[in-house]
Design a protein around this motif. Sequence first.
Motif, PDB file in Angstrom:
ATOM      1  N   SER A 241       0.825  -1.207   0.000  1.00 20.84           N
ATOM      2  CA  SER A 241       0.000   0.000   0.000  1.00 20.84           C
ATOM      3  C   SER A 241       0.859   1.256   0.000  1.00 20.84           C
ATOM      4  N   MET A 242       1.959   1.239   0.748  1.00 19.85           N
ATOM      5  CA  MET A 242       2.882   2.386   0.762  1.00 19.85           C
ATOM      6  C   MET A 242       3.424   2.655  -0.640  1.00 19.85           C
ATOM      7  N   LEU A 243       3.780   1.576  -1.346  1.00 20.03           N
ATOM      8  CA  LEU A 243       4.275   1.727  -2.715  1.00 20.03           C
ATOM      9  C   LEU A 243       3.198   2.304  -3.619  1.00 20.03           C
ATOM     10  N   THR A 244       1.995   1.733  -3.525  1.00 18.64           N
ATOM     11  CA  THR A 244       0.890   2.183  -4.368  1.00 18.64           C
ATOM     12  C   THR A 244       0.575   3.659  -4.142  1.00 18.64           C
ATOM     13  N   ARG A 245       0.631   4.086  -2.876  1.00 16.85           N
ATOM     14  CA  ARG A 245       0.284   5.464  -2.538  1.00 16.85           C
ATOM     15  C   ARG A 245       1.395   6.451  -2.858  1.00 16.85           C
TER      16      ARG A 245
ATOM     17  N   SER B  48     -16.577   9.730  -6.211  1.00 16.07           N
ATOM     18  CA  SER B  48     -15.858  10.994  -6.465  1.00 16.07           C
ATOM     19  C   SER B  48     -14.722  11.194  -5.461  1.00 16.07           C
ATOM     20  N   GLU B  49     -14.934  10.765  -4.208  1.00 16.54           N
ATOM     21  CA  GLU B  49     -13.891  10.902  -3.184  1.00 16.54           C
ATOM     22  C   GLU B  49     -12.687  10.009  -3.482  1.00 16.54           C
ATOM     23  N   VAL B  50     -12.971   8.745  -3.859  1.00 16.05           N
ATOM     24  CA  VAL B  50     -11.872   7.814  -4.143  1.00 16.05           C
ATOM     25  C   VAL B  50     -11.165   8.213  -5.438  1.00 16.05           C
ATOM     26  N   SER B  51     -11.925   8.698  -6.417  1.00  9.86           N
ATOM     27  CA  SER B  51     -11.309   9.186  -7.667  1.00  9.86           C
ATOM     28  C   SER B  51     -10.341  10.320  -7.389  1.00  9.86           C
ATOM     29  N   ALA B  52     -10.766  11.274  -6.563  1.00 15.90           N
ATOM     30  CA  ALA B  52      -9.897  12.411  -6.220  1.00 15.90           C
ATOM     31  C   ALA B  52      -8.674  11.931  -5.457  1.00 15.90           C
ATOM     32  N   TYR B  53      -8.863  10.935  -4.594  1.00 21.01           N
ATOM     33  CA  TYR B  53      -7.767  10.376  -3.792  1.00 21.01           C
ATOM     34  C   TYR B  53      -6.670   9.798  -4.688  1.00 21.01           C
ATOM     35  N   VAL B  54      -7.061   8.995  -5.701  1.00 25.87           N
ATOM     36  CA  VAL B  54      -6.036   8.386  -6.557  1.00 25.87           C
ATOM     37  C   VAL B  54      -5.411   9.414  -7.504  1.00 25.87           C
TER      38      VAL B  54
ATOM     39  N   ARG C 278      -4.733  12.447  -6.753  1.00 28.96           N
ATOM     40  CA  ARG C 278      -3.736  13.211  -6.013  1.00 28.96           C
ATOM     41  C   ARG C 278      -2.377  12.512  -6.068  1.00 28.96           C
ATOM     42  N   GLN C 279      -2.407  11.187  -6.241  1.00 30.83           N
ATOM     43  CA  GLN C 279      -1.159  10.439  -6.365  1.00 30.83           C
ATOM     44  C   GLN C 279      -0.635  10.489  -7.795  1.00 30.83           C
ATOM     45  N   ASP C 280      -1.566  10.389  -8.745  1.00 28.73           N
ATOM     46  CA  ASP C 280      -1.192  10.373 -10.164  1.00 28.73           C
ATOM     47  C   ASP C 280      -2.418  10.852 -10.951  1.00 28.73           C
ATOM     48  N   PRO C 281      -2.330  12.008 -11.610  1.00 27.67           N
ATOM     49  CA  PRO C 281      -3.480  12.578 -12.334  1.00 27.67           C
ATOM     50  C   PRO C 281      -4.080  11.650 -13.394  1.00 27.67           C
ATOM     51  N   ARG C 282      -3.312  10.653 -13.823  1.00 26.89           N
ATOM     52  CA  ARG C 282      -3.819   9.724 -14.851  1.00 26.89           C
ATOM     53  C   ARG C 282      -4.607   8.563 -14.251  1.00 26.89           C
ATOM     54  N   GLN C 283      -4.534   8.419 -12.933  1.00 26.09           N
ATOM     55  CA  GLN C 283      -5.195   7.289 -12.269  1.00 26.09           C
ATOM     56  C   GLN C 283      -6.721   7.385 -12.349  1.00 26.09           C
ATOM     57  N   ARG C 284      -7.368   6.225 -12.474  1.00 25.67           N
ATOM     58  CA  ARG C 284      -8.829   6.160 -12.440  1.00 25.67           C
ATOM     59  C   ARG C 284      -9.261   5.023 -11.519  1.00 25.67           C
ATOM     60  N   VAL C 285     -10.495   5.094 -11.055  1.00 23.12           N
ATOM     61  CA  VAL C 285     -11.053   3.977 -10.282  1.00 23.12           C
ATOM     62  C   VAL C 285     -12.410   3.597 -10.860  1.00 23.12           C
ATOM     63  N   PHE C 286     -12.826   2.369 -10.575  1.00 28.71           N
ATOM     64  CA  PHE C 286     -14.077   1.841 -11.106  1.00 28.71           C
ATOM     65  C   PHE C 286     -14.823   1.162  -9.952  1.00 28.71           C
TER      66      PHE C 286
END
Length: 299
Positions: free
Chosen positions: A41-45, A118-124, A126-134
């Motif tokens: 998780s540390m790596l992912t974040r 929307s909260e989890v999307s914003a969270y990822v 913040r780590q990488d603007p290209r990241q998405r969640v589903f």
Amino acid sequence: MHKNQKNRREDSFLFTVNEEAELLPFLLDHMKKNSRNSIKSMLTRGQVTVNGRSVTKHNHQLLPGHKVEILANKAALNESKLTGLSIIYEDDAIIVIDKEASLLSMAAKDKNERTAFSEVSAYVRRQDPRQRVFIVHRLDRDTSGILLFARSEQVKVALQDHWDEVVKERVYTALVEGNVRKDSGTIKSWLKETRTYKVYSNPTDNGGQLAITHYKKIRSNRQYSLLEVKLQTGRKNQIRVHMEEIGHPVVGDKKYGSTVNPIKRLGLHATALTIVHPVTKEIMKFESQIPSSFINKSK
């Protein structure tokens, strides 16, 4: 042996590499107090940097002289920006959250309304603007507890297409009206939705969806019962409809027969989710604490 040097600052740990190694094994070797999942998780974040650059790949090659820094509270700072939920677990494939009651899972009519999505999307991002969640499945707005997200469309499809095999157990805790006499039971019926979006139950096949709910009484008093509820099928409003059907509606569920709301919310919480990880195939169980208001009312 690699030595832990003095912290460069209070919120980080700095290591110097003495021999060639891959990043994940290196971290596991140097952070023995942390679990493998927490280090992933540390790596992912993005908490881990090598020579000042953020690195997320588990197999990143380290060479003698490299400086590896772990930013201890970067995740905490990022997560503190989350409203209405907390992150239970994350890796390269999935994110598991603990959602508060009153937060929609997704798809609000008001596009400016906050949702878990929307909260989890914003969270990822913040780590990488290209990241998405589903989003993989949903909880009713007023149901709290565990919700699963995928970090790629491919993982989302894999989870949804094989949901019955992927999910080994879904456990809810329900605070219901009245003293449920039976210590355990199974409710089986067919559910259909009306044009006004209310789901109704039928004891025989009426062309609706088969729904099976198992429950076990944890404790009860004259006014309320606390139940552990396991879903064999996951239909819309299934627990709420089935609790009404046995004459013990979920507390606060006006739509399905409740007449009281002493806890000022719906008495339904997604307590545990056990899945086969879509990538590693490891069986993983995620748990969320039963809200204290549920316990207090059923004492």
